[in-house]
Design a protein around this motif. Structure first.
Motif, PDB file in Angstrom:
ATOM      1  N   ALA A  34     -14.112  29.098 -35.949  1.00  0.00           N
ATOM      2  CA  ALA A  34     -12.896  29.059 -36.765  1.00  0.00           C
ATOM      3  C   ALA A  34     -11.960  27.948 -36.300  1.00  0.00           C
ATOM      4  N   ASP A  35     -11.825  27.786 -34.989  1.00  0.00           N
ATOM      5  CA  ASP A  35     -10.956  26.754 -34.414  1.00  0.00           C
ATOM      6  C   ASP A  35     -11.402  25.353 -34.818  1.00  0.00           C
ATOM      7  N   CYS A  36     -12.691  25.194 -35.079  1.00  0.00           N
ATOM      8  CA  CYS A  36     -13.241  23.886 -35.460  1.00  0.00           C
ATOM      9  C   CYS A  36     -13.323  23.722 -36.975  1.00  0.00           C
ATOM     10  N   ASN A  37     -12.528  24.523 -37.682  1.00  0.00           N
ATOM     11  CA  ASN A  37     -12.325  24.354 -39.130  1.00  0.00           C
ATOM     12  C   ASN A  37     -13.537  24.702 -39.984  1.00  0.00           C
ATOM     13  N   ILE A  38     -14.393  25.579 -39.489  1.00  0.00           N
ATOM     14  CA  ILE A  38     -15.554  26.046 -40.252  1.00  0.00           C
ATOM     15  C   ILE A  38     -15.212  27.398 -40.860  1.00  0.00           C
ATOM     16  N   ARG A  39     -15.474  27.534 -42.144  1.00  0.00           N
ATOM     17  CA  ARG A  39     -15.224  28.775 -42.878  1.00  0.00           C
ATOM     18  C   ARG A  39     -16.470  29.114 -43.696  1.00  0.00           C
ATOM     19  N   ASN A  40     -16.551  30.361 -44.122  1.00  0.00           N
ATOM     20  CA  ASN A  40     -17.603  30.810 -45.032  1.00  0.00           C
ATOM     21  C   ASN A  40     -18.992  30.426 -44.494  1.00  0.00           C
ATOM     22  N   TYR A  41     -19.247  30.759 -43.239  1.00  0.00           N
ATOM     23  CA  TYR A  41     -20.475  30.371 -42.541  1.00  0.00           C
ATOM     24  C   TYR A  41     -21.504  31.488 -42.671  1.00  0.00           C
ATOM     25  N   SER A  42     -22.686  31.147 -43.143  1.00  0.00           N
ATOM     26  CA  SER A  42     -23.776  32.111 -43.302  1.00  0.00           C
ATOM     27  C   SER A  42     -25.075  31.492 -42.822  1.00  0.00           C
ATOM     28  N   ILE A  43     -25.963  32.356 -42.311  1.00  0.00           N
ATOM     29  CA  ILE A  43     -27.336  31.957 -42.000  1.00  0.00           C
ATOM     30  C   ILE A  43     -28.245  32.932 -42.722  1.00  0.00           C
ATOM     31  N   GLU A  47     -38.531  34.903 -44.910  1.00  0.00           N
ATOM     32  CA  GLU A  47     -39.774  35.371 -44.311  1.00  0.00           C
ATOM     33  C   GLU A  47     -40.852  35.396 -45.378  1.00  0.00           C
ATOM     34  N   PRO A  48     -42.082  35.229 -45.092  1.00  0.00           N
ATOM     35  CA  PRO A  48     -42.691  35.206 -43.770  1.00  0.00           C
ATOM     36  C   PRO A  48     -42.712  33.820 -43.122  1.00  0.00           C
ATOM     37  N   GLU A  49     -42.152  32.817 -43.790  1.00  0.00           N
ATOM     38  CA  GLU A  49     -42.197  31.452 -43.263  1.00  0.00           C
ATOM     39  C   GLU A  49     -41.313  31.261 -42.043  1.00  0.00           C
ATOM     40  N   ASN A  50     -40.361  32.171 -41.852  1.00  0.00           N
ATOM     41  CA  ASN A  50     -39.405  32.103 -40.745  1.00  0.00           C
ATOM     42  C   ASN A  50     -38.591  30.812 -40.768  1.00  0.00           C
ATOM     43  N   LEU A  51     -38.078  30.495 -41.952  1.00  0.00           N
ATOM     44  CA  LEU A  51     -37.161  29.369 -42.116  1.00  0.00           C
ATOM     45  C   LEU A  51     -35.750  29.919 -42.255  1.00  0.00           C
ATOM     46  N   MET A  52     -34.830  29.328 -41.526  1.00  0.00           N
ATOM     47  CA  MET A  52     -33.435  29.726 -41.634  1.00  0.00           C
ATOM     48  C   MET A  52     -32.648  28.632 -42.340  1.00  0.00           C
ATOM     49  N   PHE A  53     -31.774  29.060 -43.228  1.00  0.00           N
ATOM     50  CA  PHE A  53     -30.881  28.179 -43.960  1.00  0.00           C
ATOM     51  C   PHE A  53     -29.461  28.507 -43.547  1.00  0.00           C
ATOM     52  N   SER A  54     -28.723  27.496 -43.142  1.00  0.00           N
ATOM     53  CA  SER A  54     -27.333  27.652 -42.732  1.00  0.00           C
ATOM     54  C   SER A  54     -26.430  26.999 -43.775  1.00  0.00           C
ATOM     55  N   TYR A  55     -25.341  27.687 -44.105  1.00  0.00           N
ATOM     56  CA  TYR A  55     -24.354  27.160 -45.038  1.00  0.00           C
ATOM     57  C   TYR A  55     -22.968  27.389 -44.444  1.00  0.00           C
ATOM     58  N   PHE A  56     -22.107  26.367 -44.515  1.00  0.00           N
ATOM     59  CA  PHE A  56     -20.701  26.558 -44.156  1.00  0.00           C
ATOM     60  C   PHE A  56     -19.841  25.553 -44.883  1.00  0.00           C
ATOM     61  N   GLU A  57     -18.563  25.860 -44.903  1.00  0.00           N
ATOM     62  CA  GLU A  57     -17.572  24.981 -45.507  1.00  0.00           C
ATOM     63  C   GLU A  57     -16.677  24.449 -44.396  1.00  0.00           C
ATOM     64  N   TYR A  58     -16.472  23.146 -44.401  1.00  0.00           N
ATOM     65  CA  TYR A  58     -15.630  22.489 -43.400  1.00  0.00           C
ATOM     66  C   TYR A  58     -14.279  22.174 -44.024  1.00  0.00           C
ATOM     67  N   HIS A  59     -13.203  22.666 -43.390  1.00  0.00           N
ATOM     68  CA  HIS A  59     -11.854  22.520 -43.922  1.00  0.00           C
ATOM     69  C   HIS A  59     -10.976  21.607 -43.075  1.00  0.00           C
ATOM     70  N   GLY A  60     -11.567  20.846 -42.188  1.00  0.00           N
ATOM     71  CA  GLY A  60     -10.796  19.958 -41.334  1.00  0.00           C
ATOM     72  C   GLY A  60     -10.753  18.544 -41.883  1.00  0.00           C
ATOM     73  N   THR A  61     -10.298  17.616 -41.019  1.00  0.00           N
ATOM     74  CA  THR A  61     -10.181  16.218 -41.424  1.00  0.00           C
ATOM     75  C   THR A  61     -11.036  15.280 -40.575  1.00  0.00           C
ATOM     76  N   ASP A  62     -11.610  15.782 -39.488  1.00  0.00           N
ATOM     77  CA  ASP A  62     -12.432  14.943 -38.614  1.00  0.00           C
ATOM     78  C   ASP A  62     -13.633  15.754 -38.129  1.00  0.00           C
ATOM     79  N   PHE A  63     -14.678  15.786 -38.950  1.00  0.00           N
ATOM     80  CA  PHE A  63     -15.855  16.607 -38.683  1.00  0.00           C
ATOM     81  C   PHE A  63     -16.483  16.250 -37.336  1.00  0.00           C
ATOM     82  N   ALA A  64     -16.659  14.964 -37.069  1.00  0.00           N
ATOM     83  CA  ALA A  64     -17.300  14.549 -35.818  1.00  0.00           C
ATOM     84  C   ALA A  64     -16.511  15.038 -34.601  1.00  0.00           C
ATOM     85  N   ALA A  65     -15.199  14.925 -34.651  1.00  0.00           N
ATOM     86  CA  ALA A  65     -14.371  15.367 -33.525  1.00  0.00           C
ATOM     87  C   ALA A  65     -14.434  16.881 -33.359  1.00  0.00           C
ATOM     88  N   ASP A  66     -14.389  17.612 -34.460  1.00  0.00           N
ATOM     89  CA  ASP A  66     -14.471  19.068 -34.369  1.00  0.00           C
ATOM     90  C   ASP A  66     -15.829  19.511 -33.833  1.00  0.00           C
TER      91      ASP A  66
END
Length: 109
Positions: A34-43, A47-66
């Motif tokens: 949360a401190d790094c401006n990530i919201r609505n984060y899901s993984i 199955e059975p492939e065992n692939l994970m998909f991650s989704y999040f929304e970034y609400h900050g202004t400097d992604f690399a710095a966060d």
């Protein structure tokens, strides 16, 4: 706000432990997300492939710095040290990626 999606494999042997860990994510890790401006984060797990998909929304202004600030956090580093051995990065990921970034091709609100 910018949306991010990424994908990674999950080892069959580590699947139960990964689920257990994510059923009770450490409070300090959640606070850092949360401190790094990530919201609505899901993984999601496919199955059975065992692939994970991650989704999040970034609400900050400097992604690399966060993301650098998150990576420097000692509790997050401990969390990753436990979780990363359970994951199976895709061979097709770009250099420097652990989770392979995905390109959004459609969105509707």
């Amino acid at each position: 706000m910018k949306r991010y999606g990424s994908v990674i494999g999950l080892s069959e042997d580590g699947k139960a432990e990964y689920r257990k860990l994510h059923a009770a994510v450490w409070p300090g890790v959640l606070a850092k997300i949360a401190d790094c401006n990530i919201r609505n984060y899901s993984i999601f797990l496919k199955e059975p492939e065992n692939l994970m998909f991650s989704y999040f929304e970034y609400h900050g202004t400097d992604f690399a710095a966060d993301m650098a600030r998150m990576a420097a956090d000692p509790e997050t580093q401990r969390w990753w040290a436990i979780n990363m051995p359970l994951q199976s990065p895709l061979e097709t990921r770009k250099e420097g990626e652990w989770w392979a970034d995905m390109t959004e091709i459609f969105h509707v609100d």
